[in-house]
Scaffold this motif. Sequence first.
Motif, PDB file in Angstrom:
ATOM      1  N   VAL A 138      10.013   2.540  -2.482  1.00 34.48           N
ATOM      2  CA  VAL A 138       9.476   1.398  -1.739  1.00 34.48           C
ATOM      3  C   VAL A 138       8.310   0.773  -2.489  1.00 34.48           C
ATOM      4  CG1 VAL A 138       8.250   0.718   0.365  1.00 34.48           C
ATOM      5  CG2 VAL A 138      10.232   2.228   0.515  1.00 34.48           C
ATOM      6  N   PHE A 139       7.412   1.623  -3.019  1.00 39.68           N
ATOM      7  CA  PHE A 139       6.275   1.115  -3.773  1.00 39.68           C
ATOM      8  C   PHE A 139       6.727   0.360  -5.020  1.00 39.68           C
ATOM      9  CE2 PHE A 139       3.408   1.776  -7.380  1.00 39.68           C
ATOM     10  CZ  PHE A 139       2.273   1.140  -6.917  1.00 39.68           C
ATOM     11  N   THR A 140       7.705   0.933  -5.730  1.00 45.95           N
ATOM     12  CA  THR A 140       8.181   0.314  -6.975  1.00 45.95           C
ATOM     13  C   THR A 140       8.874  -1.020  -6.712  1.00 45.95           C
ATOM     14  OG1 THR A 140       8.502   2.497  -7.968  1.00 45.95           O
ATOM     15  CG2 THR A 140       9.635   0.633  -9.002  1.00 45.95           C
ATOM     16  N   THR A 141       9.785  -1.024  -5.745  1.00 44.22           N
ATOM     17  CA  THR A 141      10.615  -2.204  -5.500  1.00 44.22           C
ATOM     18  C   THR A 141       9.891  -3.272  -4.696  1.00 44.22           C
ATOM     19  OG1 THR A 141      12.565  -0.778  -5.530  1.00 44.22           O
ATOM     20  CG2 THR A 141      12.829  -2.989  -4.596  1.00 44.22           C
ATOM     21  N   PHE A 142       9.381  -2.874  -3.523  1.00 46.75           N
ATOM     22  CA  PHE A 142       8.790  -3.857  -2.616  1.00 46.75           C
ATOM     23  C   PHE A 142       7.296  -4.052  -2.834  1.00 46.75           C
ATOM     24  CE2 PHE A 142      12.372  -1.940  -0.115  1.00 46.75           C
ATOM     25  CZ  PHE A 142      13.240  -3.004  -0.332  1.00 46.75           C
ATOM     26  N   GLY A 143       6.729  -3.268  -3.739  1.00 46.80           N
ATOM     27  CA  GLY A 143       5.325  -3.436  -4.089  1.00 46.80           C
ATOM     28  C   GLY A 143       5.158  -4.020  -5.480  1.00 46.80           C
ATOM     29  N   LEU A 157      -3.837  -7.090  -6.065  1.00 38.96           N
ATOM     30  CA  LEU A 157      -4.103  -7.064  -4.632  1.00 38.96           C
ATOM     31  C   LEU A 157      -2.814  -6.827  -3.839  1.00 38.96           C
ATOM     32  CD1 LEU A 157      -6.660 -10.008  -4.267  1.00 38.96           C
ATOM     33  CD2 LEU A 157      -7.122  -7.543  -4.151  1.00 38.96           C
ATOM     34  N   TYR A 158      -1.720  -7.419  -4.306  1.00 36.52           N
ATOM     35  CA  TYR A 158      -0.445  -7.229  -3.618  1.00 36.52           C
ATOM     36  C   TYR A 158      -0.009  -5.765  -3.689  1.00 36.52           C
ATOM     37  CZ  TYR A 158       4.174  -8.416  -1.824  1.00 36.52           C
ATOM     38  OH  TYR A 158       5.299  -8.509  -1.044  1.00 36.52           O
ATOM     39  N   VAL A 159      -0.152  -5.172  -4.860  1.00 39.68           N
ATOM     40  CA  VAL A 159       0.208  -3.754  -5.025  1.00 39.68           C
ATOM     41  C   VAL A 159      -0.678  -2.868  -4.157  1.00 39.68           C
ATOM     42  CG1 VAL A 159       0.283  -1.829  -6.655  1.00 39.68           C
ATOM     43  CG2 VAL A 159       1.166  -4.064  -7.331  1.00 39.68           C
ATOM     44  N   LEU A 160      -1.977  -3.169  -4.107  1.00 33.28           N
ATOM     45  CA  LEU A 160      -2.903  -2.392  -3.284  1.00 33.28           C
ATOM     46  C   LEU A 160      -2.563  -2.527  -1.799  1.00 33.28           C
ATOM     47  CD1 LEU A 160      -6.329  -3.089  -5.047  1.00 33.28           C
ATOM     48  CD2 LEU A 160      -4.994  -0.967  -5.073  1.00 33.28           C
ATOM     49  N   ALA A 161      -2.195  -3.737  -1.379  1.00 33.31           N
ATOM     50  CA  ALA A 161      -1.815  -3.949   0.016  1.00 33.31           C
ATOM     51  C   ALA A 161      -0.567  -3.149   0.376  1.00 33.31           C
ATOM     52  CB  ALA A 161      -1.584  -5.438   0.281  1.00 33.31           C
ATOM     53  N   THR A 162       0.392  -3.106  -0.539  1.00 33.81           N
ATOM     54  CA  THR A 162       1.600  -2.315  -0.310  1.00 33.81           C
ATOM     55  C   THR A 162       1.265  -0.832  -0.207  1.00 33.81           C
ATOM     56  OG1 THR A 162       2.888  -3.933  -1.578  1.00 33.81           O
ATOM     57  CG2 THR A 162       3.911  -1.802  -1.160  1.00 33.81           C
ATOM     58  N   SER A 163       0.374  -0.364  -1.074  1.00 32.75           N
ATOM     59  CA  SER A 163      -0.037   1.040  -1.048  1.00 32.75           C
ATOM     60  C   SER A 163      -0.742   1.365   0.261  1.00 32.75           C
ATOM     61  CB  SER A 163      -0.969   1.343  -2.231  1.00 32.75           C
ATOM     62  OG  SER A 163      -0.343   1.051  -3.456  1.00 32.75           O
ATOM     63  N   PHE A 164      -1.650   0.492   0.679  1.00 30.38           N
ATOM     64  CA  PHE A 164      -2.362   0.680   1.944  1.00 30.38           C
ATOM     65  C   PHE A 164      -1.376   0.717   3.099  1.00 30.38           C
ATOM     66  CE2 PHE A 164      -4.386  -1.029   5.739  1.00 30.38           C
ATOM     67  CZ  PHE A 164      -5.552  -0.262   5.822  1.00 30.38           C
ATOM     68  N   ARG A 165      -0.401  -0.182   3.043  1.00 34.90           N
ATOM     69  CA  ARG A 165       0.607  -0.271   4.098  1.00 34.90           C
ATOM     70  C   ARG A 165       1.430   1.016   4.191  1.00 34.90           C
ATOM     71  NH1 ARG A 165       3.638   0.213   7.043  1.00 34.90           N
ATOM     72  NH2 ARG A 165       5.010  -1.081   8.291  1.00 34.90           N
ATOM     73  N   LEU A 166       1.761   1.615   3.047  1.00 34.66           N
ATOM     74  CA  LEU A 166       2.534   2.847   3.030  1.00 34.66           C
ATOM     75  C   LEU A 166       1.730   4.035   3.559  1.00 34.66           C
ATOM     76  CD1 LEU A 166       4.420   2.608  -0.384  1.00 34.66           C
ATOM     77  CD2 LEU A 166       5.460   2.646   1.886  1.00 34.66           C
TER      78      LEU A 166
END
Length: 207
Positions: free
Chosen positions: A55-60, A80-89
């Motif tokens: 999920v992190f690789t594809t959607f982040g 910032l987008y990658v960090l937001a995805t990480s926070f979301r996970l």
Amino acid sequence: MILGFFSIFCSFYRKPHCASWLLLISFFLDMAVGTMNRHLSIFTKSGVELNDFAVFTTFGLASALLPGLDGPLSGLLAILYVLATSFRLCFFSTGVPFIYKGLPSPYASCVLASTSLLTRGNTFILSCVASLMILFMMDQTYYPHEEILESENWKKIVYLGGVIILFVSPFSLTPFYCLIWAISYIFFPDALWGKTSCLRRPRPRGH
């Protein structure tokens, strides 16, 4: 995860069209694979960790590269987008069944990929949309945690309709169809996509 890596590869070689299609296909596969795992009772610790990484690789990471890396501002937006995805996970759980906080990253990725295809990779529009998706993922709004293929029949039809359009008319209707689908989930999560248990969630104290 494999499609995510290929999408990253396409983005680095400035092929946003291919990168976007790989992300849309991943959006459909993510739902199908999750349903298959539950029906087959395939649950292992390593599998859960691998799923989070996928999920992190594809959607982040792959999704963050769609607006391009043409300067420090676009690079900062991608970070910032990658960090937001990480926070979301890490912090999606609310302790309430069928509910979590923040926009799920697959839907954010779906919006980005669809917008990229409909605007022919317009970097300004994609940067604006990516910024909005970051805010939605970081927001504490409640979203229904529901598996489309294990829910009401009309939701299954929505999914199957997207798959059929993907194969029958991929270049014209699929991005528009997926964009409307994702936007309806973002702005009408309970009214359209929630379960009864979502609507009856306990109120926070003080309200």
